[in-house]
Structure formats: structure tokens, C-alpha cells
Design a protein around this motif. Structure first.
Motif, short mmCIF file in Angstrom:
data_model
loop_
_atom_site.label_atom_id
_atom_site.label_comp_id
_atom_site.label_asym_id
_atom_site.label_seq_id
_atom_site.Cartn_x
_atom_site.Cartn_y
_atom_site.Cartn_z
N LYS A 153 1.57 24.96 23.31
CA LYS A 153 0.40 25.15 24.16
C LYS A 153 -0.88 24.83 23.40
O LYS A 153 -1.80 24.20 23.93
CB LYS A 153 0.37 26.58 24.68
CG LYS A 153 -0.76 26.85 25.66
CD LYS A 153 -0.70 28.27 26.17
CE LYS A 153 -1.85 28.53 27.16
NZ LYS A 153 -1.82 29.93 27.68
N ASN B 266 -1.15 22.78 20.88
CA ASN B 266 -1.20 21.33 20.68
C ASN B 266 -1.72 20.63 21.93
O ASN B 266 -2.49 19.67 21.84
CB ASN B 266 0.19 20.80 20.32
CG ASN B 266 0.60 21.17 18.91
OD1 ASN B 266 -0.25 21.40 18.05
ND2 ASN B 266 1.89 21.25 18.67
N ILE B 267 -1.27 21.10 23.11
CA ILE B 267 -1.74 20.50 24.36
C ILE B 267 -3.24 20.70 24.51
O ILE B 267 -3.97 19.77 24.90
CB ILE B 267 -0.98 21.13 25.55
CG1 ILE B 267 0.50 20.73 25.52
CG2 ILE B 267 -1.61 20.68 26.87
CD1 ILE B 267 1.33 21.39 26.57
N GLN B 268 -3.72 21.89 24.19
CA GLN B 268 -5.15 22.17 24.29
C GLN B 268 -5.95 21.30 23.31
O GLN B 268 -7.01 20.77 23.66
CB GLN B 268 -5.41 23.66 24.01
CG GLN B 268 -4.88 24.59 25.09
CD GLN B 268 -5.05 26.05 24.73
OE1 GLN B 268 -5.33 26.39 23.57
NE2 GLN B 268 -4.89 26.93 25.71
N ASN B 269 -5.42 21.16 22.10
CA ASN B 269 -6.10 20.32 21.11
C ASN B 269 -6.17 18.87 21.57
O ASN B 269 -7.19 18.20 21.42
CB ASN B 269 -5.37 20.40 19.77
CG ASN B 269 -5.50 21.76 19.11
OD1 ASN B 269 -6.45 22.49 19.39
ND2 ASN B 269 -4.57 22.11 18.25
N HIS B 270 -5.07 18.38 22.15
CA HIS B 270 -5.06 17.00 22.64
C HIS B 270 -6.01 16.82 23.83
O HIS B 270 -6.65 15.77 23.96
CB HIS B 270 -3.64 16.59 23.03
CG HIS B 270 -2.78 16.22 21.87
ND1 HIS B 270 -2.11 17.15 21.11
CD2 HIS B 270 -2.50 15.01 21.32
CE1 HIS B 270 -1.44 16.54 20.15
NE2 HIS B 270 -1.66 15.23 20.25
N LEU B 271 -6.10 17.83 24.68
CA LEU B 271 -7.03 17.74 25.80
C LEU B 271 -8.48 17.66 25.31
O LEU B 271 -9.28 16.88 25.83
CB LEU B 271 -6.86 18.95 26.72
CG LEU B 271 -5.61 18.95 27.62
CD1 LEU B 271 -5.50 20.26 28.37
CD2 LEU B 271 -5.65 17.78 28.59
N VAL B 272 -8.78 18.47 24.30
CA VAL B 272 -10.13 18.43 23.73
C VAL B 272 -10.42 17.06 23.11
O VAL B 272 -11.50 16.49 23.31
CB VAL B 272 -10.30 19.54 22.67
CG1 VAL B 272 -11.63 19.38 21.94
CG2 VAL B 272 -10.23 20.91 23.32
N ILE C 258 -9.02 14.21 23.92
CA ILE C 258 -9.13 13.23 25.01
C ILE C 258 -10.51 13.29 25.64
O ILE C 258 -11.14 12.25 25.90
CB ILE C 258 -8.04 13.49 26.07
CG1 ILE C 258 -6.66 13.13 25.51
CG2 ILE C 258 -8.31 12.66 27.33
CD1 ILE C 258 -5.51 13.53 26.40
N ILE C 259 -11.02 14.50 25.87
CA ILE C 259 -12.34 14.66 26.48
C ILE C 259 -13.42 14.06 25.59
O ILE C 259 -14.28 13.29 26.05
CB ILE C 259 -12.63 16.15 26.76
CG1 ILE C 259 -11.71 16.67 27.86
CG2 ILE C 259 -14.10 16.34 27.16
CD1 ILE C 259 -11.79 18.16 28.08
#
Length: 269
Positions: free
Chosen positions: A4, A6-12, A14-15
Motif C-alpha cells: 500500500k 509503494n502504491i501511494q509513493n508511486h501515485l505521488v 506520477i502526480i
């Protein structure tokens, strides 16, 4: 939980990547829009046109100015790197009288704004007879205090044991610098190179003061010609700006591996 995070880090990431890339995308898209559509908020032009690029090449010597910018950036960066490497090596290897005072004085000069030394520099290049030429832009910027200090900090962290071992083997100081120090400093020098190239490429105030004709000017001076009190040719400006960014993108692509290696090493330290 780890997945979870890692997903949040990748979303940040990407943004922030989208926020970083979008201005470049908007510049390119705007260069392909017609004058009637230039102020629209559409993410893609309804009527794709290359007339802005055609007009940019017709109204100013774009190729010549690009060559001037490339020449100025390469020669200025090369001079700054050579001086910075010699400075950093000398200050790292040898102790001499007033060394700390000289370093302090050099650091203080970094705080002096360009505007304070523009008149003395202008008088000097007039006396040298290079006013209005590419060399008039290059020569005053051949020494960078930032580059000197940056490389000194990196050279100072270089293992002293390697210097002592090379000296015991009878290797000259020049061979130590060329064969031992510089190969290990390639990522650092590459990262510094791209910073210096971009700084020289984006310089506007001094070239504007020295340049007399568009043929002897860098591309940044030409970009200003599309914006005036009478009319603002935003489409052509975006087209010329897009073209002016290509050499910087190429330089970054060539040096990106070394730049990433430098950031990783600095982060680990």
C-alpha cells in the motif's frame, strides 16, 4: 502495508511527474495551434498547423542563433569545468599560506550580483575588441564560483590514501589528476556540466547587453523579438522556444546516467 505504501509513493511520483511534464506539453501543443486558438484551454489543437514554425524560421536566423547558443554554452561550460577542476585539485592536494582566506574571498564573490560587475566587464571586453561578438559573451563567464566550490567539496571527499599510494609509485600530479581523480569523478562532473550548460543556455541579461545583431546573438535574444508593445506572436514564440529546448533535452539524454549516478551517491552519503 508495504504494498500500500509503494502504491501511494508511486501515485505521488506520477502526480509530480505530470505537473513537471505538463508545461513542456503545453508549450509544444501551443506551438501547433493557430492564432485564433492559442488562448483556448484545449489539450490538443483542433486544427493542427506548423505555420508557427515556418514563421519563426522566416522572421529570424533561428539556425544561426541556435548554433551561437550551442557554441556559447559548450565553450563557457568547458572553460568553467577546466578552471574548476584545476582549482579543486590544487586546493585539495596542497596546503599553502592564506588558503582559507582565499577560499573565503572566493565564496564571498559568489554573493556579488551580476549587475554589480556588468559595467567593468563591459569596459574590459571593449578594450579587448570583442564587444558584439560571441567571444564577448563567453569570456566574462569562463570562471564559475559555483563550479569551483562544488568540485572542491567533491574532490575533498576523495580518499587521501589513493593520493599517497600514487605519490609513492612516483606518479606525477598531472597523471594523478587525469588517470585517478577524473575517472572517479565522471558522474559528479557530468551532473555539474548539465547545470552549467543550462545556466549558460538560459543566460539573457549579459548577452542582451553585448549582442548587436541577431546573427551574433544566442537564441534567447531572438525569442524576445516575438513579444513587443505592438504585437505578441505567442504561437511563433512557443515554436521557437520548443526548438530552443531540443539541444538541452539532447544533452540531458546523453548525460542522464551519470546524473542519476551522482544523485544516488550523494543520497547514500
Amino acid at each position: 502495508m508495504i504494498k500500500k505504501a509503494n502504491i501511494q509513493n508511486h501515485l505521488v511520483l506520477i502526480i509530480f511527474s505530470i505537473l513537471s511534464i505538463f508545461p513542456i506539453y503545453w508549450m509544444v501543443i501551443s506551438s501547433l495551434k493557430s492564432e485564433s486558438e492559442i488562448f483556448s484551454f484545449s489539450l490538443f489543437p483542433s486544427d493542427l498547423t506548423f505555420i508557427n514554425y515556418s514563421y519563426a524560421f522566416e522572421t529570424m536566423p533561428l539556425v544561426k542563433m541556435l548554433l551561437n547558443s550551442v557554441t556559447i554554452s559548450i565553450l563557457t561550460t568547458a572553460g568553467q569545468l577546466i578552471i574548476a577542476i584545476l582549482f579543486a585539485y590544487a586546493f585539495t592536494r596542497w596546503d599553502f599560506k592564506f588558503k582559507g582566506l582565499i577560499y573565503l574571498a572566493l565564496s564571498v564573490t559568489w554573493l556579488i550580483p551580476l549587475q554589480a560587475i556588468m559595467v567593468p566587464n563591459y569596459v574590459q571586453i571593449n578594450e579587448l575588441g570583442i564587444n558584439g561578438t560571441v567571444w564577448g559573451i563567453i569570456v566574462p563567464g569562463l570562471c564559475s564560483v559555483f563550479a569551483n566550490i562544488y568540485l572542491y567539496q567533491s574532490f575533498n571527499a576523495f580518499p587521501k590514501a589513493l593520493f599517497d599510494a600514487a605519490r609513492i609509485d612516483g606518479i606525477s600530479e598531472w597523471r594523478i589528476l587525469v588517470d585517478i581523480v577524473l575517472p572517479n569523478m565522471k558522474p559528479t562532473i557530468a551532473a555539474l556540466s548539465i547545470i552549467l550548460i543550462i545556466s549558460s543556455w538560459n543566460d539573457y541579461l549579459w548577452p542582451m547587453l553585448v549582442s548587436r545583431t541577431l546573427e551574433s546573438s544566442p537564441i534567447q535574444i531572438g525569442l524576445k523579438s516575438f513579444v513587443s508593445n505592438d504585437s505578441n506572436l505567442w504561437g511563433s514564440l512557443m515554436a521557437a522556444t520548443t526548438i530552443s529546448c531540443i539541444p538541452i533535452f539532447i544533452a540531458y539524454i546523453i548525460l542522464q546516467r551519470s546524473i542519476m549516478d551522482t544523485f544516488l551517491k550523494k543520497g547514500i552519503k
